[in-house]
Motif scaffolding. Structure first.
Motif, PDB file in Angstrom:
ATOM      1  N   ARG A 293      -0.070   4.051  -3.896  1.00 34.52           N
ATOM      2  CA  ARG A 293      -0.952   3.548  -4.950  1.00 34.52           C
ATOM      3  C   ARG A 293      -1.543   2.218  -4.489  1.00 34.52           C
ATOM      4  N   ALA A 294      -2.827   2.232  -4.215  1.00 31.99           N
ATOM      5  CA  ALA A 294      -3.493   1.011  -3.744  1.00 31.99           C
ATOM      6  C   ALA A 294      -3.431  -0.058  -4.828  1.00 31.99           C
TER       7      ALA A 294
ATOM      8  N   LEU B 185      -3.787  -4.789   3.171  1.00 33.98           N
ATOM      9  CA  LEU B 185      -2.448  -4.569   2.619  1.00 33.98           C
ATOM     10  C   LEU B 185      -2.522  -3.821   1.296  1.00 33.98           C
ATOM     11  N   GLY B 186      -3.544  -4.124   0.505  1.00 30.81           N
ATOM     12  CA  GLY B 186      -3.700  -3.437  -0.773  1.00 30.81           C
ATOM     13  C   GLY B 186      -3.841  -1.938  -0.615  1.00 30.81           C
ATOM     14  N   ARG B 187      -4.528  -1.503   0.441  1.00 33.18           N
ATOM     15  CA  ARG B 187      -4.668  -0.061   0.692  1.00 33.18           C
ATOM     16  C   ARG B 187      -3.335   0.586   1.055  1.00 33.18           C
ATOM     17  N   LEU B 188      -2.385  -0.218   1.517  1.00 36.07           N
ATOM     18  CA  LEU B 188      -1.035   0.290   1.796  1.00 36.07           C
ATOM     19  C   LEU B 188      -0.123   0.169   0.589  1.00 36.07           C
ATOM     20  N   GLY B 189      -0.677  -0.300  -0.515  1.00 34.81           N
ATOM     21  CA  GLY B 189       0.127  -0.472  -1.721  1.00 34.81           C
ATOM     22  C   GLY B 189       0.947  -1.744  -1.720  1.00 34.81           C
ATOM     23  N   ILE B 190       0.582  -2.699  -0.861  1.00 35.23           N
ATOM     24  CA  ILE B 190       1.334  -3.950  -0.738  1.00 35.23           C
ATOM     25  C   ILE B 190       0.505  -5.090  -1.309  1.00 35.23           C
ATOM     26  N   PRO B 191       0.968  -5.740  -2.368  1.00 39.66           N
ATOM     27  CA  PRO B 191       0.222  -6.877  -2.906  1.00 39.66           C
ATOM     28  C   PRO B 191       0.396  -8.108  -2.019  1.00 39.66           C
ATOM     29  N   LEU B 192      -0.696  -8.815  -1.765  1.00 43.14           N
ATOM     30  CA  LEU B 192      -0.648 -10.099  -1.065  1.00 43.14           C
ATOM     31  C   LEU B 192      -0.898 -11.200  -2.079  1.00 43.14           C
TER      32      LEU B 192
END
Length: 487
Positions: A180-181, A64-71
């Motif tokens: 932005r990762a 998810l981080g590579r999609l710019g989404i924080p988990l």
């Protein structure tokens, strides 16, 4: 404003309806997993299963981080704390819409109803998806408008519906130049992993996460799938998919499984049809769990079987748990479970049948032991399988169905290869004597003698179930008369 994806048992990025819908909203997306270790304790979740979930979350956070989404991972303790924790989180991050995959057991549904109440004052819009099944639990009804309780007619309707409406896979956009990762903060996850007391040998045989699940699916559909019908019952052969863990934790989409298998019908029609039937069984037990919530309270599906007087022999139960009943296939199955956290599906039926029919021990004890041990522990499938074996569940077959552990051994492990792999004290026996080592006790002095005899089992089971039926009928006749007197 923010869009939130609430992860539960759907730990993947690809083929994820809630994530895809959140990304399509055009708003910033966050992801959240609420860790509930006390609920895991209450639900008898196996340590190995916990490891698989936690390890999969680590990969999910990076993906998810590579999609710019924080988990974000928050420790809630148990389900009771989930509504307030979610409300606080949504308020902090200005969440306008929450997307999630629906879950069907009773405690999960109660949790979700409480979440609806907690988020209503905040104006958060909740959107749920039946992404854990191919056919939603309430989509199919009998001609009388009731849920299906027998698999065969359910399967016919299930097949017809999927032929009319084949499953599709939602698109998951990859990172773009403008993405932005973000880094994954794993402190809560790291702490949870340190609480697990697992020997290294238990985890070495497993790979967690979506990447490994997708690779296992490809290996199966390109390999054993065409011969699945022929090989699936032979525990010594690599004939099964080994995908139950990924499906139960959601590191793999059931829709992708169906699509990938269906595309290979020309390579092995019988194998594909048989494996897809297993996906139908998975949906069937989920709709049973959703439509009959008393099952989640430990009650039998067939109410009259609640009066069965099970044996309370603790020594027999411990012998079964430890793989020392004196029946090689049963013991090999239990030793496989205890050493690897997994058991071949045919052996689950054999060992469950032995516990509930030969030892006549309450199926709920076996159901709980499996959940406490299995890496793929799944409430609906585990409960459905145990009640099928114990003749307390939905299956229409009568209660005198009994598997002979010797016949099962001779039929499905004819040369004893699987038994030898799990029971070294029998490794030197030939393919005939290994199934009944008590006939040659001098050849296997370190192996236990049978804890019970095989003769008379069906008669004892039949009598016990008939007695339970009589008690049930008498109780209900009395209740009926009392209600009549009251009126």
């Amino acid at each position: 404003m923010t869009t939130l994806v609430w992860y539960r048992n759907d730990l993947r990025v690809q083929d994820h309806q809630a994530l895809s819908a959140a990304l399509a909203s055009g708003e910033p997306v966050r992801a959240l997993y609420l860790l509930c270790p006390a609920q895991w304790d209450a639900h008898d979740v196996a340590p190995l299963r916990r490891w698989y979930v936690l390890a999969s979350l680590r990969e999910l956070g990076s993906s998810l981080g590579r999609l710019g989404i924080p988990l974000d991972i928050l420790d809630c303790g148990d389900f009771a704390a989930v509504p307030r924790t979610l409300a606080d989180y949504c308020g902090r991050h200005a969440v306008r819409t929450l997307f999630s995959t629906r879950e069907y057991p009773l405690n999960e549904r109660r949790r979700d109803h409480a979440v609806v109440d907690a988020l209503r004052p905040l104006g958060v819009d909740l959107k749920g998806f039946d992404d854990a099944v191919l056919v939603p639990p309430r989509s199919l009804r009998t001609g009388q408008g009731t849920p299906y309780t027998v698999f065969t007619p359910y399967r016919r309707r299930w097949d017809a519906l999927l032929a009319e409406q084949p499953p599709t896979l939602p698109l998951t956009p990859g990172p773009t130049r403008s993405t932005r990762a973000v880094s994954f903060e794993s402190r809560v996850l790291d702490k949870a992993l340190t609480t697990l007391s697992l020997p290294a040998s238990m985890t070495q045989g497993w790979q967690a996460g979506e990447k490994a699940a997708l690779a296992q699916l490809k290996a199966f559909v390109d390999g054993p799938l065409p011969h699945y019908k022929r090989d699936r019952d032979m525990p010594a052969l690599p004939g099964t998919s080994l995908l139950s863990t990924a499906l139960s934790a959601g590191t793999l989409s059931v829709a992708r499984c169906f699509i990938e298998a269906d595309a290979r019908r020309s390579a092995g029609r019988e194998g594909v049809a048989t494996w897809i039937s297993e996906l139908a069984w998975r949906d069937f037990y989920r709709q049973i769990m959703a439509n009959f919530p008393h099952l989640a309270r430990g009650e039998p599906f067939r109410p009259e079987t609640g009066f069965v007087q099970w044996s309370g022999n603790d020594e027999h139960f411990q012998a079964w748990c430890e793989g020392r009943t004196g029946y090689p296939l049963v013991d090999a199955a239990m030793r496989q479970l205890n050493s690897t956290g997994w058991m071949h599906n045919r052996l689950r039926m054999v060992s469950a049948m032995f516990l509930t029919k030969n030892l006549f021990i309450d199926w709920r004890l076996g159901e709980r032991y499996f959940m406490q041990t299995l890496i793929d522990g799944d409430l609906a499938a585990n409960n459905g399988g145990w009640q099928w074996s114990a003749s307390t569940g939905t299956d229409a077959a009568p209660y005198f169905r009994v598997f002979s552990p010797v016949r099962q051994s001779e039929r499905f492990d004819p040369e004893g290869h699987f038994i030898r792999s799990q029971i070294p004290e029998l490794a030197h026996l030939d393919g005939k004597s290994i199934h009944q080592p008590w006939r040659s006790p001098m050849l296997a002095p370190d192996y236990p003698t049978p804890v019970v005899a095989l003769d008379g089992v069906r008669e004892r089971v039949t009598a016990a179930f008939q007695a339970a039926r009589d008690i049930y009928d008498n109780t209900h006749d009395t209740d009926h008369h009392r209600k009549g007197e009251t009126r």
